[in-house]
Design a protein around this motif. Structure first.
Motif, PDB file in Angstrom:
ATOM      1  N   GLN A  48       2.569   4.845  -5.090  1.00 45.05           N
ATOM      2  CA  GLN A  48       1.828   6.288  -4.803  1.00 45.05           C
ATOM      3  C   GLN A  48       0.337   6.689  -4.713  1.00 45.05           C
ATOM      4  OE1 GLN A  48       4.769   9.127  -5.340  1.00 45.05           O
ATOM      5  NE2 GLN A  48       4.545   9.046  -7.586  1.00 45.05           N
ATOM      6  N   ASP A  49       0.046   5.550  -5.903  1.00 45.40           N
ATOM      7  CA  ASP A  49      -1.357   6.368  -6.612  1.00 45.40           C
ATOM      8  C   ASP A  49      -2.153   5.122  -5.962  1.00 45.40           C
ATOM      9  OD1 ASP A  49      -0.163   8.272  -8.263  1.00 45.40           O
ATOM     10  OD2 ASP A  49      -0.206   6.736 -10.106  1.00 45.40           O
ATOM     11  N   VAL A  50      -1.476   4.575  -5.121  1.00 49.59           N
ATOM     12  CA  VAL A  50      -2.222   3.898  -4.236  1.00 49.59           C
ATOM     13  C   VAL A  50      -2.858   4.715  -2.406  1.00 49.59           C
ATOM     14  CG1 VAL A  50      -3.008   1.687  -5.864  1.00 49.59           C
ATOM     15  CG2 VAL A  50      -1.748   1.174  -3.865  1.00 49.59           C
ATOM     16  N   VAL A  51      -2.009   4.912  -2.312  1.00 45.33           N
ATOM     17  CA  VAL A  51      -1.732   5.642  -0.761  1.00 45.33           C
ATOM     18  C   VAL A  51      -1.604   7.519  -1.031  1.00 45.33           C
ATOM     19  CG1 VAL A  51      -0.892   5.410   1.245  1.00 45.33           C
ATOM     20  CG2 VAL A  51      -0.921   3.139  -0.086  1.00 45.33           C
ATOM     21  N   THR A  52      -0.307   7.113  -0.826  1.00 44.99           N
ATOM     22  CA  THR A  52       0.764   8.956  -1.254  1.00 44.99           C
ATOM     23  C   THR A  52       1.939   9.438  -1.709  1.00 44.99           C
ATOM     24  OG1 THR A  52       1.654   8.992   1.008  1.00 44.99           O
ATOM     25  CG2 THR A  52      -1.405   9.597   0.493  1.00 44.99           C
ATOM     26  N   ALA A  53       1.744  10.379  -1.999  1.00 46.82           N
ATOM     27  CA  ALA A  53       3.600  10.580  -2.295  1.00 46.82           C
ATOM     28  C   ALA A  53       4.354  10.144  -1.874  1.00 46.82           C
ATOM     29  CB  ALA A  53       3.410  12.134  -2.391  1.00 46.82           C
ATOM     30  N   GLY A  54       5.590   9.764  -2.271  1.00 49.63           N
ATOM     31  CA  GLY A  54       6.933  10.069  -1.880  1.00 49.63           C
ATOM     32  C   GLY A  54       6.931   8.161  -1.377  1.00 49.63           C
ATOM     33  N   VAL A  55       8.473   8.221  -1.034  1.00 46.94           N
ATOM     34  CA  VAL A  55       9.085   6.827  -0.933  1.00 46.94           C
ATOM     35  C   VAL A  55       8.046   6.263   0.189  1.00 46.94           C
ATOM     36  CG1 VAL A  55      10.995   5.519   0.241  1.00 46.94           C
ATOM     37  CG2 VAL A  55      11.549   7.456  -1.004  1.00 46.94           C
ATOM     38  N   GLY A  56       8.075   6.545   1.585  1.00 46.32           N
ATOM     39  CA  GLY A  56       7.200   6.385   2.894  1.00 46.32           C
ATOM     40  C   GLY A  56       5.590   6.181   2.422  1.00 46.32           C
ATOM     41  N   GLY A  57       5.344   7.003   1.081  1.00 43.64           N
ATOM     42  CA  GLY A  57       3.506   6.023   0.503  1.00 43.64           C
ATOM     43  C   GLY A  57       3.755   5.453  -0.485  1.00 43.64           C
ATOM     44  N   ALA A  58       5.171   5.163  -0.895  1.00 44.04           N
ATOM     45  CA  ALA A  58       4.814   4.441  -2.066  1.00 44.04           C
ATOM     46  C   ALA A  58       5.305   2.991  -1.772  1.00 44.04           C
ATOM     47  CB  ALA A  58       5.751   4.254  -2.359  1.00 44.04           C
ATOM     48  N   LEU A  59       6.355   2.950  -0.478  1.00 47.44           N
ATOM     49  CA  LEU A  59       6.025   1.581   0.723  1.00 47.44           C
ATOM     50  C   LEU A  59       4.971   0.952   0.853  1.00 47.44           C
ATOM     51  CD1 LEU A  59       9.084   0.133   1.728  1.00 47.44           C
ATOM     52  CD2 LEU A  59       8.823   1.442   3.556  1.00 47.44           C
ATOM     53  N   MET A  60       4.085   2.439   1.979  1.00 42.77           N
ATOM     54  CA  MET A  60       2.919   1.314   2.296  1.00 42.77           C
ATOM     55  C   MET A  60       2.035   0.633   1.377  1.00 42.77           C
ATOM     56  SD  MET A  60       3.000   1.712   5.700  1.00 42.77           S
ATOM     57  CE  MET A  60       1.958   1.631   5.925  1.00 42.77           C
ATOM     58  N   GLY A  61       2.504   1.811  -0.016  1.00 47.91           N
ATOM     59  CA  GLY A  61       1.448   0.936  -1.137  1.00 47.91           C
ATOM     60  C   GLY A  61       1.793  -0.659  -1.383  1.00 47.91           C
ATOM     61  N   GLY A  62       3.015  -0.498  -1.011  1.00 48.67           N
ATOM     62  CA  GLY A  62       3.268  -2.258  -1.912  1.00 48.67           C
ATOM     63  C   GLY A  62       2.604  -3.139  -0.705  1.00 48.67           C
ATOM     64  N   MET A  63       2.895  -2.829   0.369  1.00 49.91           N
ATOM     65  CA  MET A  63       2.208  -3.315   1.763  1.00 49.91           C
ATOM     66  C   MET A  63       0.475  -3.901   1.176  1.00 49.91           C
ATOM     67  SD  MET A  63       1.986  -2.850   6.139  1.00 49.91           S
ATOM     68  CE  MET A  63       1.249  -1.970   5.879  1.00 49.91           C
ATOM     69  N   LEU A  64      -0.092  -2.063   1.534  1.00 48.55           N
ATOM     70  CA  LEU A  64      -1.227  -3.025   0.981  1.00 48.55           C
ATOM     71  C   LEU A  64      -1.599  -3.706  -0.350  1.00 48.55           C
ATOM     72  CD1 LEU A  64      -2.497   1.031   2.039  1.00 48.55           C
ATOM     73  CD2 LEU A  64      -2.359  -1.280   3.963  1.00 48.55           C
ATOM     74  N   THR A  65      -1.145  -3.335  -1.263  1.00 50.71           N
ATOM     75  CA  THR A  65      -1.562  -3.996  -1.702  1.00 50.71           C
ATOM     76  C   THR A  65      -1.244  -5.475  -2.136  1.00 50.71           C
ATOM     77  OG1 THR A  65      -1.027  -2.224  -4.100  1.00 50.71           O
ATOM     78  CG2 THR A  65      -0.828  -4.508  -4.489  1.00 50.71           C
ATOM     79  N   SER A  66      -0.424  -6.241  -1.087  1.00 47.57           N
ATOM     80  CA  SER A  66      -0.275  -7.385  -1.172  1.00 47.57           C
ATOM     81  C   SER A  66      -1.182  -7.832   0.128  1.00 47.57           C
ATOM     82  CB  SER A  66       1.764  -7.591  -0.010  1.00 47.57           C
ATOM     83  OG  SER A  66       2.616  -6.794  -0.674  1.00 47.57           O
ATOM     84  N   CYS A  67      -1.464  -7.190   0.693  1.00 45.58           N
ATOM     85  CA  CYS A  67      -3.187  -7.282   2.068  1.00 45.58           C
ATOM     86  C   CYS A  67      -3.913  -7.447   1.014  1.00 45.58           C
ATOM     87  CB  CYS A  67      -3.009  -6.422   3.100  1.00 45.58           C
ATOM     88  SG  CYS A  67      -1.720  -6.274   3.553  1.00 45.58           S
ATOM     89  N   ALA A  68      -4.051  -6.819  -0.306  1.00 46.29           N
ATOM     90  CA  ALA A  68      -5.464  -6.684  -1.265  1.00 46.29           C
ATOM     91  C   ALA A  68      -5.312  -8.006  -1.951  1.00 46.29           C
ATOM     92  CB  ALA A  68      -5.435  -5.786  -1.728  1.00 46.29           C
TER      93      ALA A  68
END
Length: 541
Positions: free
Chosen positions: A497-517
């Motif tokens: 969540q520290d690379v996107v936003t708070a919560g389950v949805g934010g942290a989940l998207m953080g995992g996807m965006l880090t994978s892309c990077a």
């Protein structure tokens, strides 16, 4: 006891992996599963006794509670990014049940406002309560869509290589609405001066832990829009989230280890090459990804000289740690139907002045609770009654400052002393009384209750100040270009969540965006996983 993952012992892990992930919150698990599906062998290291972070469940005295997954939005839509992502990382094994059409009920004094699924229904409910503010309410819905709709552009740089992401972020103010860089109260007070309406519109502030004066409108808008279509809950309970993802990681030759605390990230010749465990073991990988949060990563896991040379002590002073919380986990005799428990969350406030209420409570523990969030996990899970017949569970949560508990931070869980136990007991009694005031039928049905404090979060989740949302989501936090998934240290990345936003949805998207990077020019392969995923065909009986 619900447990996901395998207990770590020396010799159980391979000597080398393609990727090591520190922390098994949903950000770490989503990245691990995505990288597994891209052909990588991944090892996830979790210091707790079970994987999942705030997505895990725990059992006590014959009851089960979630610890952070109270409701998820947008997963009812099969083609939403969030739903597709959950489907990919669980191989479609994770299933969802809808909540009631009224997913949140905002209670401010004697006023009750239902947040009902659908923009039109929500607007109608608000206008019925505040007819003179119809124009402001309709404009508010438009601004939520406009601002939240810009989130993809706002966070696009997080999916890019670090140098390109920083360039993109410099241009970002010209690409997104100006409200992305303003506070909630700034935006709302341009729409209306009705403070009670503002109090209602911000009645979900506990979902990101900041009062309207301090919170970013971008953060607020993404949460509100997230639930426009209603809320859903994992069938079988929140522990199904890690329990359906771990097999995907194992299928690719990886593993998720528990009781596996990392002492330090190993840096050799300026590159992250592995991790040193608390027992001295060294595990190596081509890529290290920390899902432990920016503060833990840069204050605890990096060698001191390196963190100082990269300026992390100064950078971390530019952001704040998010709030801590209290939570009552209560068990009752009787089913949800017998006790009249809804699949609707309750947000209860003494009045509409959120900032003043929080300040009063922080200054005096005996002041009224500034916010109460009441959730009914046993009513939300359609499999509950078959697993726990004749029982129900309720959770009551409020925010509380870490400073109240700081003096006990060096004590052991369950052995903190009589003064701590007495302090907890007083808070627990008050929270239960607040629950019984709203739902008096529960008083005689109570079987068991226990209070989780910020010390519990620090102990089990390794959050230094018991924080539940990582870094605070104020405007300044979203200006920090150094909070990028790819760190300046080769071989080390950050997710969650520290690379996107708070919560389950934010942290989940953080995992996807880090994978892309991490994939760089091949980032499209991550998106292809979502685009081309299909459920496995059922085999004929």
């Amino acid at each position: 006891m619900r447990r996901s993952g395998r207990r770590y012992r020396s010799g159980r892990a391979a000597e080398h992996y393609d990727v090591i992930v520190i922390g098994s919150g949903i950000g770490g698990l989503s990245l691990a599963a995505l990288m597994t599906k891209l052909g990588k062998r991944v090892c996830v290291l979790e210091q707790h006794y079970t994987a999942g972070g705030f997505t895990h469940s725990y059992e006590r005295e014959g009851f089960e509670w979630d610890v952070g997954v109270h409701y998820i939005g947008e997963v009812h839509k099969p083609h939403s990014t969030l739903r597709r992502l959950f489907d990919v990382i669980s191989d479609g094994a994770l299933k969802w049940a809808p909540m009631d059409a009224v997913y949140d009920r905002i209670i401010i004094g004697d006023r009750r406002v239902d947040f009902t699924a659908g923009r039109g229904a929500l607007a109608d409910n608000l206008i019925a309560q505040f007819p003179a503010e119809e124009a402001a309410i309709r404009r508010y819905i438009e601004l939520i869509d406009e601002t939240a709709g810009a989130a993809q552009k706002f966070f696009a740089g997080q999916a890019m290589p670090r140098w390109l992401g920083r360039t993109y972020q410099a241009a970002r103010p010209m690409l997104v609405p100006k409200n992305c860089f303003r506070s909630v109260r700034e935006v709302l007070e341009e729409l209306t001066q009705d403070q009670e309406l503002i109090g209602v519109l911000t009645g979900q502030w506990g979902d990101y832990g900041m009062v309207p004066r301090d919170a970013s409108f971008l953060m607020h808008a993404t949460v509100v829009k997230h639930y426009f279509g209603g809320g859903s809950y994992p069938i079988g309970g929140s522990w199904m989230i890690p329990d359906t993802i771990v097999p995907v990681i194992r299928a690719g030759g990886g593993e998720v280890f528990t009781y596996a605390k990392v002492e330090e990230i190993v840096i050799e010749k300026g590159r992250a090459t592995g991790v040193r465990m608390v027992n001295g073991d060294i595990l190596r990988a081509d890529q290290i990804v920390s899902s432990a949060g920016a503060r833990v990563t840069y204050e605890q896991l990096l060698p001191v000289a390196l963190r100082e040379s990269l300026g992390y002590p100064a950078k971390l002073k530019q952001v704040k740690t998010s709030g801590a919380h209290l939570c009552i986990y209560a068990g009752f005799k009787g089913t949800a139907a017998e006790l009249g428990l809804p699949r609707t969350n309750l947000w209860i406030y003494p009045n509409a002045h959120h900032e003043a209420n929080v300040e009063a409570f922080q200054a005096d523990v005996n002041a009224p609770f500034p916010m109460l969030y009441v959730s009914f996990p046993s009513a939300k899970d359609p499999e509950w009654d078959s697993n726990y017949p004749g029982k129900s569970t309720v959770e009551v949560l409020t925010m509380a400052p870490w400073e109240w508990f700081e003096k006990w931070q060096d004590t052991t869980w369950g052995q903190r002393g009589e003064d701590y136990d007495a302090f907890k007991a007083g808070l627990q009694e008050r929270l239960l009384e607040a629950l019984f005031k709203e739902l008096p039928q529960l008083r005689e049905a109570l079987v068991y209750a226990e209070l989780s404090t910020p010390l519990s979060t620090a102990w089990f989740g390794n959050y230094p100040q018991g924080e539940i949302y990582g870094l605070d989501h104020d405007v300044e936090r979203f200006r920090q270009t150094w909070l990028h998934p790819i760190t300046p240290i080769p071989g080390l990345a950050l997710t969650g969540q520290d690379v996107v936003t708070a919560g389950v949805g934010g942290a989940l998207m953080g995992g996807m965006l880090t994978s892309c990077a991490l994939m760089g020019r091949k980032a499209g392969k991550v998106m292809d996983l979502l685009k081309h995923w299909q459920p496995k065909q059922e085999q004929p009986a």
